[in-house]
Design an enzyme around this catalytic site. Sequence first.
Site, mmCIF file in Angstrom:
data_model
loop_
_atom_site.group_PDB
_atom_site.id
_atom_site.type_symbol
_atom_site.label_atom_id
_atom_site.label_comp_id
_atom_site.label_asym_id
_atom_site.label_seq_id
_atom_site.Cartn_x
_atom_site.Cartn_y
_atom_site.Cartn_z
ATOM 1 N N LYS A 282 28.084 30.494 -37.100
ATOM 2 C CA LYS A 282 27.151 30.905 -38.144
ATOM 3 C C LYS A 282 26.720 29.698 -38.982
ATOM 4 C CE LYS A 282 27.049 34.647 -41.636
ATOM 5 N NZ LYS A 282 27.892 35.703 -42.238
ATOM 6 N N SER B 268 26.020 40.155 -41.879
ATOM 7 C CA SER B 268 25.093 39.047 -41.854
ATOM 8 C C SER B 268 25.310 38.065 -40.709
ATOM 9 C CB SER B 268 25.201 38.277 -43.188
ATOM 10 O OG SER B 268 26.512 37.738 -43.356
ATOM 11 N N SER C 166 30.315 41.838 -42.714
ATOM 12 C CA SER C 166 29.425 40.924 -42.006
ATOM 13 C C SER C 166 29.970 40.366 -40.703
ATOM 14 C CB SER C 166 29.027 39.767 -42.921
ATOM 15 O OG SER C 166 28.148 40.213 -43.929
#
Length: 467
Positions: A80, A155, A179
């Site tokens: 990420k 996310s 997330s």
Amino acid sequence: MTLDHPASLKQAAEAIRSGAISSEEMTRAALSRAKASQRRLNAFIEIDEDHALSSARQADAARATGRNTGLLHGLPLAHKDMFDEAGRITGCGSLIRAGHVAMGTSTVLARLGQAGSFSIGRLNMSEFAMGPTGHNHHHGRAINPIDPERITGGSSSGSGAAVGAGVVLAALGSDTGGSIRLPAACCGTVGIKPTQGRVSRHGAMPLSFSQDCIGPLATGVEDAWLILSLISGPDGHDPTCLDAPLRPLLDGVKGLRIGLAKGPLLQSLSDEVGEAVQSAARVLEGEGAELADAPFSHLEAVTELANAVAMTEAAAVHFDGMRKEPERFGPQVRMRLSQGLAIPGPLYVRALQIRSVMLARFLEQSFAASDVLILPAMPFVAPLDRDVDVGAGSRMNEVISAMTSLTRPFSYLGLPVVTLPVASSRERLPIALQVVARPWREDLAVSVARHLERVLALSPFTLKAAA
């Protein structure tokens, strides 16, 4: 699985260690998958071929000279876009930090580097990790590899898409309200949200320092556990990271007490999700576990408390940016930060004050006769993109609120959770389960998840094959 894309991290590491394949060959294969899938998945913000191949050649050189190699030596992963690596960009899925070059390296990337792994690129994410659907105003949404009309969840959207599509075997994500768990649930992968304080957050983008956790998404439970074991442990750069060694996994579930969560938040499950949870419980019972009902009440308020804490702390993090350059934030993020700025200070403090009381009450009630709890990751399968698009109006808010209703409480309470697919819906979409344990007992949650995975034999690849 082919040799250039083994079925597990251990298999991949052994292939490189034995000389059956070089790190460069494996990395070129991963880069090829990443580039070939990018138009379809939009999983990456940046694919860094030069850096990846340079790292792979260094790994091969190290092996050739007989130097000690780590457990992930020569393995290409991706993470990420929120973890600093010295001299490289950490954009956090945003416009305002799109050119930010990190001065140092995050502890989690440093530890994976010590194990011999490296990254082939930065994965897509909701801007500043603020969005459970995975949408990004600046970079576009990552696409669900099982059904492109469905969301990836967020996310950690790019992590879910890249792992779910088999581009990489594992990726780091972060979890403040779901997330890691939501992308895992939507994309059919395994995700672990550890106990708060198990993994250092040094060098990682903050969202809500009271709830942020870093953890892995992987194609299987053992791979996720391996990554967690490598990144866990005390860190002098992060005083909130504690010394609580991971305990070894159990071989089976015989005698374990499995609590089936019951309460108002679980009354709106789709029929398929409810049936999948019951089926998983029966499987565990058949393997020697003991089943019991676990009260899951009084948590409706926890969801609101978690959101109040997260949004207030996020507004504090981005206060200067919102004051100086609000137009550089995406509209949804700007709206949520504005809401955070409007939350009264006493309400935020009260939400923090009662957290320990709520945790003690929850452990006393819900774990009274249980070693772990099981419940769905979401009340339904991955929603259609059109149902959570900004044009969906009130329908969007309703779906998003329901999506996070079963994940947010455990972020607020700081509990460890493993999410894994346990069934496939009529639309061939994954139905995911959360296995929740007491603080610092990731070993119990992972042991149950691993046993379920072995018995059910579900993975993102079997789910994709069925689609």
